[in-house]
Design a protein around this motif. Structure first.
Motif, PDB file in Angstrom:
ATOM      1  N   UNK A  35       0.888  -1.332  -0.122  1.00 43.16           N
ATOM      2  CA  UNK A  35       0.014   0.037   0.011  1.00 43.16           C
ATOM      3  C   UNK A  35       0.590   1.020   0.091  1.00 43.16           C
ATOM      4  N   UNK A  37       0.671   5.444   1.275  1.00 39.25           N
ATOM      5  CA  UNK A  37      -0.133   6.266   2.191  1.00 39.25           C
ATOM      6  C   UNK A  37       0.369   7.702   1.824  1.00 39.25           C
ATOM      7  N   UNK A  40      -3.856  12.382   4.257  1.00 38.24           N
ATOM      8  CA  UNK A  40      -5.032  12.756   4.069  1.00 38.24           C
ATOM      9  C   UNK A  40      -5.748  11.916   2.841  1.00 38.24           C
ATOM     10  N   UNK A  41      -5.079  10.976   2.509  1.00 38.15           N
ATOM     11  CA  UNK A  41      -5.613  10.301   1.198  1.00 38.15           C
ATOM     12  C   UNK A  41      -5.876   8.640   1.708  1.00 38.15           C
ATOM     13  N   UNK A  42      -5.617   8.291   2.747  1.00 39.48           N
ATOM     14  CA  UNK A  42      -5.720   6.874   3.445  1.00 39.48           C
ATOM     15  C   UNK A  42      -4.907   5.913   2.616  1.00 39.48           C
ATOM     16  N   UNK A  43      -5.067   4.929   2.389  1.00 38.41           N
ATOM     17  CA  UNK A  43      -4.038   3.751   1.785  1.00 38.41           C
ATOM     18  C   UNK A  43      -4.616   3.280   0.398  1.00 38.41           C
ATOM     19  N   UNK A  88       4.793   7.183   2.232  1.00 40.62           N
ATOM     20  CA  UNK A  88       5.058   6.258   3.342  1.00 40.62           C
ATOM     21  C   UNK A  88       4.445   4.823   2.572  1.00 40.62           C
ATOM     22  N   UNK A  90       3.558   0.700   2.853  1.00 37.14           N
ATOM     23  CA  UNK A  90       3.317  -0.182   4.015  1.00 37.14           C
ATOM     24  C   UNK A  90       3.172  -1.577   3.335  1.00 37.14           C
TER      25      UNK A  90
ATOM     26  N   UNK B  90      -8.420   4.376  11.076  1.00 35.81           N
ATOM     27  CA  UNK B  90      -9.064   4.227   9.520  1.00 35.81           C
ATOM     28  C   UNK B  90     -10.085   3.137   9.545  1.00 35.81           C
ATOM     29  N   UNK B 108     -10.922   4.310   4.102  1.00 35.36           N
ATOM     30  CA  UNK B 108     -11.069   5.661   4.312  1.00 35.36           C
ATOM     31  C   UNK B 108     -10.013   6.605   4.514  1.00 35.36           C
TER      32      UNK B 108
END
Lengths: 114, 117
Positions: A35, A37, A40-43, A88, A90, B90, B108
């Motif tokens: 993922x 990151x 402010x955008x989530x994963x 970032x 993950x 999240x 989200x």
């Protein structure tokens, strides 16, 4: 202790350079994921693999590549084609691929551009 | 298509106050729902998950969430906030259907919880 190990914790990329992020798990999980990151955008899913020698593109695969030669390892290469790589990253794994499975996450790698 | 909306990118509470983090989802099939927590510069840890066994789900660290199908919501609550609860939270949804049974989670955008004395 079983878990997921990501390395390095911090990584810097020069213009035009490919860099590889390492992800190793000793949980004997079949499925592994990468993922990205951004604040402010989530994963967002880059790539996933359900078994050895098989992997599928996620939602934002352009500029990235992966391999799954061993069950415990799922490295991610950020290529020079990825024009905005600062983020970032993950790595995660799950025992099986079905919905409802808990994901186990590594501690992440922060990639920055020099 | 599935989606998740977390209302409020930042929430601030006093220590000892109620924590309420909101999550609404859309899914064409009965969903699996999750809450994950992320501490600074760390990966995500599962707080709790809903898999249709019970509408009120209890998780770790005193958190719980209630699945409300009529409202398509899965809000996270904790009766009394502690300083150590400061983190990013999240909400995620998965149906596990299609894609060859692949366990795709839709996350989200996250809610950052601040706890002040």
């Amino acid at each position: 202790d079983g878990g997921i190990t990501q390395s390095p914790k911090y990584l810097f990329r020069k213009e035009g350079q490919n860099v590889t992020l390492s992800c190793e798990q000793n949980l004997n999980h079949d499925a592994m994921y990468w993922y990205r990151q951004d604040p402010g955008q989530g994963l967002r899913l880059i790539y996933y693999s359900q078994i050895v020698n098989d992997f599928q593109k996620g939602d934002i695969a352009e500029g990235y590549s992966v391999s799954r030669e061993k069950k415990e390892s799922f490295p991610l290469t950020v290529t020079s084609a990825q024009k905005n790589p600062t983020a970032f990253y993950l790595c995660a794994s799950s025992k099986r691929r079905q919905g409802g499975e808990k994901l186990f996450f590594g501690s992440g790698t922060q990639l920055s551009v020099l | 298509a599935q989606s998740v909306t977390q209302l409020g990118s930042h929430v601030s509470v006093s220590e000892g106050a109620l924590v309420l983090l909101r999550c609404n989802y859309s899914s064409s099939v009965p969903p699996y729902l999750f809450w994950y927590v992320q501490y600074p510069n760390q990966g995500l840890q599962l707080l709790l998950k809903y898999t249709s066994a019970a509408t009120l789900v209890k998780g770790i660290n005193g958190f719980e969430a209630e699945f409300k199908k009529s409202e398509t919501s899965f809000h996270l609550t904790k009766p009394s906030a502690h300083m150590s609860d400061a983190a990013e939270y999240f909400c995620a949804v998965s149906d596990g259907a299609g894609n060859g049974g692949y366990n795709k989670l839709i996350f989200g955008a996250g809610t950052r919880l601040a706890v002040h004395p």
